[in-house]
Scaffold this motif. Structure first.
Motif, PDB file in Angstrom:
ATOM      1  N   SER A 380       0.858  -1.186   0.000  1.00 35.84           N
ATOM      2  CA  SER A 380       0.000   0.000   0.000  1.00 35.84           C
ATOM      3  C   SER A 380       0.894   1.236   0.000  1.00 35.84           C
ATOM      4  CB  SER A 380      -0.921   0.005   1.215  1.00 35.84           C
ATOM      5  OG  SER A 380      -0.169   0.109   2.417  1.00 35.84           O
ATOM      6  N   LEU A 381       0.280   2.375  -0.311  1.00 30.56           N
ATOM      7  CA  LEU A 381       1.030   3.628  -0.344  1.00 30.56           C
ATOM      8  C   LEU A 381       0.062   4.769  -0.092  1.00 30.56           C
ATOM      9  CD1 LEU A 381       3.803   4.692  -2.791  1.00 30.56           C
ATOM     10  CD2 LEU A 381       1.727   6.080  -2.725  1.00 30.56           C
ATOM     11  N   ARG A 382       0.509   5.768   0.694  1.00 33.38           N
ATOM     12  CA  ARG A 382      -0.320   6.953   0.931  1.00 33.38           C
ATOM     13  C   ARG A 382       0.046   7.980  -0.133  1.00 33.38           C
ATOM     14  NH1 ARG A 382      -0.387  11.384   4.806  1.00 33.38           N
ATOM     15  NH2 ARG A 382       1.614  10.689   5.656  1.00 33.38           N
ATOM     16  N   PRO A 389      -3.860   5.613   3.356  1.00 40.91           N
ATOM     17  CA  PRO A 389      -3.140   4.664   2.490  1.00 40.91           C
ATOM     18  C   PRO A 389      -4.117   3.956   1.557  1.00 40.91           C
ATOM     19  CG  PRO A 389      -2.469   4.432   4.787  1.00 40.91           C
ATOM     20  CD  PRO A 389      -3.684   5.303   4.779  1.00 40.91           C
ATOM     21  N   ARG A 390      -3.640   3.657   0.375  1.00 42.78           N
ATOM     22  CA  ARG A 390      -4.448   2.972  -0.618  1.00 42.78           C
ATOM     23  C   ARG A 390      -3.740   1.672  -0.997  1.00 42.78           C
ATOM     24  NH1 ARG A 390      -9.363   4.250  -1.402  1.00 42.78           N
ATOM     25  NH2 ARG A 390      -9.338   4.191  -3.691  1.00 42.78           N
ATOM     26  N   ARG A 417       8.929  -0.524   3.256  1.00 42.36           N
ATOM     27  CA  ARG A 417       7.690   0.156   2.844  1.00 42.36           C
ATOM     28  C   ARG A 417       7.861   0.756   1.454  1.00 42.36           C
ATOM     29  NH1 ARG A 417       5.846   4.144   7.541  1.00 42.36           N
ATOM     30  NH2 ARG A 417       3.984   4.174   6.226  1.00 42.36           N
ATOM     31  N   ALA A 427       5.383   8.150  -1.957  1.00 42.71           N
ATOM     32  CA  ALA A 427       4.653   8.116  -0.686  1.00 42.71           C
ATOM     33  C   ALA A 427       4.687   9.489  -0.022  1.00 42.71           C
ATOM     34  CB  ALA A 427       5.274   7.068   0.228  1.00 42.71           C
TER      35      ALA A 427
END
Length: 445
Positions: A380-382, A389-390, A417, A427
């Motif tokens: 996931s990453l914001r 986060p998506r 991450r 990110a």
């Protein structure tokens, strides 16, 4: 242009014809011409005629000989070419090549590919080839018997622009005129014994098929050459039509709806033209027919169709062509230690220095692990400050990334991450501040 036979002797007619082709190509002083010199009568005459013209036109002249090693006389042919170039004070480039004996197209095709690959190494403005009128007629007939399209039926052009460009100054002249020129100037040449071997398709056409045709149709050779000119003209018009159609479909990528409004014939022409614009060989007609069928039946569903070296892609109302990807997604993890770029799935990821954008260089310097890898479970990453986060899937859907590309997207992993995902972004927690030094990863696939 097909030259008509006239009263001028070959020793005058041939230099005039060569000069016309050079003028058409706009060969300028100080440009470099290199003759592909086999030692046969055609290339020997071409070299001699160009040597006679270089003083007046002031171009640089050299020659190149490809030593295939297929004939016991190959060394003697090379020595002959050396002597001819020495007599005319012309530098000679020599290429020794290995010809594959197990080529699927046979020894003739293998030798041709090896020769073309060798000549592609030349650094010159123009590569001059000794093809003449009889060659043009034989080439057209050979290609028609193999089911060629309009482009292939155009056979050879006297001028082809590119790097290097290609010149065929003898293309409008008969073989008999070229031999007469050589005899008039007392030129020697070599005879390749393989040119008499009927096991090779072109020799069969030259020595058996064409004589039968010309006995029944005396004007067959120039008529076939004129037909090639007509086919080349038609091919140029089809290219112009394809450019108009691509613009009408929105350029790149193209819109699916306007694309499907075209007839099947125009759609295939457009796809074929775009593949050639990519510098690749056009797919076989059967593959283009299948591509059009699947585009129409997909009804807007995602499509990734391999055409041979290139893939036809459709996603969310857009259609485009791209180089074909391998069947396996990358599964390697490549540590990043500050290199300017890393290879990835046939392309590269470049890490470009920027300011006030991309990833914070300070944050990357402070990190323990930096690596380029593919997606992983739970990724996931914001995507921005203040946003939640998506998941990787949601990010790809929002960015309009087709399903077949997702496993191949490079991800920069920082201490376990995701810091950056190609085609998506960086990110939020690692974003570079205003005025701060940053690093912007760019995937060039």
């Amino acid at each position: 242009m097909v030259a008509s036979r006239n009263s001028k002797p070959p020793e005058l007619r041939i230099p005039e014809a060569v000069a016309v082709v050079l003028a058409t190509a706009e060969v300028s002083p100080a440009q470099s011409l290199c003759v592909a010199l086999s030692g046969g009568v055609d290339s020997t005459v071409l070299l001699h005629a160009l040597a006679c013209l270089r003083g007046a036109l002031r171009f640089e002249l050299s020659a190149a000989h490809v030593h295939h090693g297929l004939s016991p006389n190959a060394d003697a042919w090379l020595e002959f070419c050396r002597q001819q170039c020495a007599l005319l004070d012309i530098p000679l480039h020599v290429f020794h090549v290995e010809v594959a004996r197990d080529h699927p197209g046979g020894l003739e095709a293998a030798a041709r590919e090896a020769r073309h690959a060798a000549l592609a190494q030349l650094r010159c403005d123009w590569l001059a080839l000794g093809h003449q009128l009889d060659d043009q007629a034989e080439t057209l007939l050979f290609r028609l018997l193999r089911g060629t399209g309009v482009r292939g039926a155009g056979a050879m052009a006297p001028v082809e622009r590119g790097w290097p460009g290609r010149l065929r100054p003898l293309l409008g002249l008969w073989r008999s005129d070229i031999v007469a020129y050589a005899e008039a100037f007392g030129l020697a040449w070599v005879e390749d014994e393989s040119n008499e071997d009927p096991r090779f398709s072109r020799n069969l056409i030259r020595h058996q098929v064409m004589p039968s045709i010309t006995r029944a149709f005396p004007g067959a050779v120039p008529a076939l050459a004129r037909a090639s000119e007509n086919f080349r003209e038609a091919d140029g018009l089809l290219g112009e039509l394809a450019a108009i159609d691509r613009a009408g479909c929105g350029g790149h990528p193209m819109g699916l709806a306007p694309l499907l409004a075209l007839s099947d014939e125009r759609l295939r022409n457009l796809l074929r033209w775009q593949v050639r614009e990519m510098g690749l060989e056009a797919p076989a007609r059967v593959r283009l027919v299948e591509a059009v069928r699947q585009l129409r039946e997909a009804a807007g569903r995602p499509l990734y169709l391999k055409l041979g070296g290139v893939a036809c892609c459709a996603y969310r109302g857009r259609v485009w062509l791209e180089p074909e990807m391998g069947d396996d997604a990358p599964d390697t993890v490549q540590p990043w230690q500050g290199e300017a770029e890393l290879a990835w799935n046939g392309g590269v990821v470049r890490f470009e220095p920027v300011r006030g954008a991309g990833l914070s260089r300070a944050a990357l310097t402070a990190a323990g692990e930096l690596a380029l890898c593919a997606r992983w479970a739970g990724l996931s990453l914001r995507p921005g400050p203040g946003r939640p986060p998506r998941t990787f899937k949601n990010l790809c859907q929002e960015a309009g990334i087709p399903t077949w590309l997702r496993p191949r997207l490079p991800v920069l992993r920082v201490d376990g991450r995701a810091a950056w995902i190609a085609e998506i972004g960086v990110a939020a927690e690692l974003l570079c501040g205003s005025g701060e030094e940053g690093v912007l990863p760019v995937w060039r696939r």
